[in-house]
Enzyme design. Structure first.
Site, PDB file in Angstrom:
ATOM      1  N   ASP A  87     -12.347  -0.446   2.163  1.00  0.00           N
ATOM      2  CA  ASP A  87     -11.317  -0.240   3.193  1.00  0.00           C
ATOM      3  C   ASP A  87     -11.887   0.360   4.484  1.00  0.00           C
ATOM      4  O   ASP A  87     -12.159  -0.383   5.426  1.00  0.00           O
ATOM      5  CB  ASP A  87     -10.160   0.614   2.645  1.00  0.00           C
ATOM      6  CG  ASP A  87      -8.825   0.337   3.340  1.00  0.00           C
ATOM      7  OD1 ASP A  87      -8.779  -0.564   4.194  1.00  0.00           O
ATOM      8  OD2 ASP A  87      -7.836   1.012   3.010  1.00  0.00           O
ATOM      9  N   GLU A 138       0.886  -1.172   0.000  1.00  0.00           N
ATOM     10  CA  GLU A 138       0.000   0.000   0.000  1.00  0.00           C
ATOM     11  C   GLU A 138       0.921   1.218   0.000  1.00  0.00           C
ATOM     12  O   GLU A 138       1.054   1.909  -0.999  1.00  0.00           O
ATOM     13  CB  GLU A 138      -0.915  -0.020   1.228  1.00  0.00           C
ATOM     14  CG  GLU A 138      -1.821   1.204   1.372  1.00  0.00           C
ATOM     15  CD  GLU A 138      -2.637   1.209   2.679  1.00  0.00           C
ATOM     16  OE1 GLU A 138      -2.291   0.475   3.622  1.00  0.00           O
ATOM     17  OE2 GLU A 138      -3.623   1.982   2.740  1.00  0.00           O
TER      18      GLU A 138
HETATM   19  N1  HPA Z   1      -3.959   0.090   5.927  1.00  0.00           N
HETATM   20  C1  HPA Z   1      -3.414  -0.331   7.068  1.00  0.00           C
HETATM   21  N2  HPA Z   1      -4.108  -0.433   8.193  1.00  0.00           N
HETATM   22  C2  HPA Z   1      -5.377  -0.112   8.189  1.00  0.00           C
HETATM   23  C3  HPA Z   1      -6.003   0.348   7.048  1.00  0.00           C
HETATM   24  C4  HPA Z   1      -5.242   0.438   5.845  1.00  0.00           C
HETATM   25  O1  HPA Z   1      -5.712   0.822   4.758  1.00  0.00           O
HETATM   26  N3  HPA Z   1      -7.288   0.593   7.381  1.00  0.00           N
HETATM   27  C5  HPA Z   1      -7.437   0.279   8.678  1.00  0.00           C
HETATM   28  N4  HPA Z   1      -6.287  -0.147   9.184  1.00  0.00           N
HETATM   29 ZN    ZN Z   2      -7.140  -1.929   4.859  1.00  0.00          ZN
END
Ligand code: HPA
Ligand code: ZN
Length: 337
Positions: free
Chosen positions: A279, A201
């Protein structure tokens, strides 16, 4: 996007595979629960809280996300939060959902593990009984905490083994590589749990590789940075490792500058099993159909991509083979006329 395609992406049957239930907590519910539980908030109003949702990166979001979750205390709170999400998912034609929850966010505040999982699970049972919606829980370990903490959480979860199907890894990615949790995931694999992890990410493609090689995950959450590594991209395509992509999240956390820069179409063109998910919908400006509609508006995606994304969402799920096929047939029937 023409109205026919918009209608298709909204109404088509779909599964959601990347939703943090604590990220579905809307500001209005945060304030209602704060009042019900006599919890003090650092924000004077719903509007003031919403104005704080101007994130610059993952960490700036996580700080506010953990603060928001501090109003959750009782089993009914966890039920109410989950029920609100499930109603929105149903309205978006989500037929199946695999929900992340973060027990450590709550147990570190003195909330019992049972309170958390019982409330969330009761809402899932209710959705199945009332609407026939299927759902399952995936317990996430917070990667900024220690391996020891993750093992203790797993220990607390074992009496509730029948209420969750797998484990994941979330929270601050940079500096917390997958291999930090190698032994925890090995134990979870022995226990027959499904394995997933957030990777790629904000973190580098190498984290996707170690999530696969060291943690042996079956799906990658986000994974959008995989395209920086051609060999890795080929491997993900060959092994049909699904990516649970969250376009509005990527936009709000500034992984991309604008939605038209999103690489979803390249991921699909590379033959990857990419899916669209919300998400943390209460924080990132939208639930499933908001993600679908805005992404289809920003990118040259067509009807065939809609069908592929709907098929991918069920293909990538942890449903048993016959239920999976039933849903895939439902998608194909929807696209027949
Ligand atoms: N990334 C990492 N941790 C998280 C996320 C995310 O998008 N959403 C909630 N906790
Ligand atoms: Zn997430």
């Amino acid at each position: 996007m023409d109205s026919t395609l918009r209608n298709i992406v909204q109404k088509m049957p779909k599964a959601e595979l990347h939703i943090h239930i604590e990220g579905s907590l809307e500001p209005e519910l945060i304030f209602a629960l704060a009042e019900r539980n006599l919890v003090a908030l650092n924000y004077a109003s719903v509007d003031e809280l919403r104005r704080a949702y101007a994130f610059t990166d993952l960490q700036s979001f996580l700080d506010i996300y953990y603060a928001g979750a501090s109003v959750l205390l009782t089993e009914q709170d966890f039920f109410d939060m989950t029920w609100a999400y499930l109603q929105r998912a149903k309205a978006d034609h989500v037929l199946h959902t695999e929900i992340f929850f973060d027990p450590q966010t709550h147990t570190t505040r003195g909330v019992a593990f049972s309170t958390v999982i019982d409330g969330i699970h009761r809402a899932l049972r209710e959705a199945r009984a009332r609407w026939g919606m299927s759902g399952a829980l995936i317990m996430c370990f917070l990667r900024h905490l220690s391996e020891e903490d993750a093992f203790a959480t797993l220990e607390q979860a074992l009496p509730y083994r029948d209420k969750f199907i797998g484990v994941g890894l979330d929270s601050s990615e940079r500096g917390n590589p997958p291999e930090k949790f190698a032994r925890v995931f090995a134990r979870c694999k022995e226990l027959g749990l499904h394995l997933v992890a957030h990777a790629g990410e904000e973190g580098p493609p190498a984290y996707i590789e170690t999530a696969l090689d060291v943690l042996q995950v079956e799906r990658i959450d986000h994974g959008v940075r995989c395209l920086e590594d051609a060999a890795l991209t080929r491997r993900l395509a060959r092994d049909k490792i699904p990516l649970t992509v969250c376009p509005l999240s990527n936009l709000k956390l500034r992984v991309i500058d604008k939605l038209s820069d999103h690489n979803l179409l390249q991921l699909l063109d590379a033959g990857l099993v990419a899916t669209i998910n919300s998400d943390d919908p209460a924080y990132f400006g939208g639930y499933m159909n908001d993600n679908f509609v805005q992404t289809f508006e920003a990118l040259p995606l067509q009807r065939k991509h809609a069908q592929q994304l709907a098929r991918n969402s069920f293909f990538a799920s942890f449903l048993d083979a016959s239920t999976k096929q039933k849903y895939l047939d439902e998608v194909d029937t929807f696209f027949q006329d």
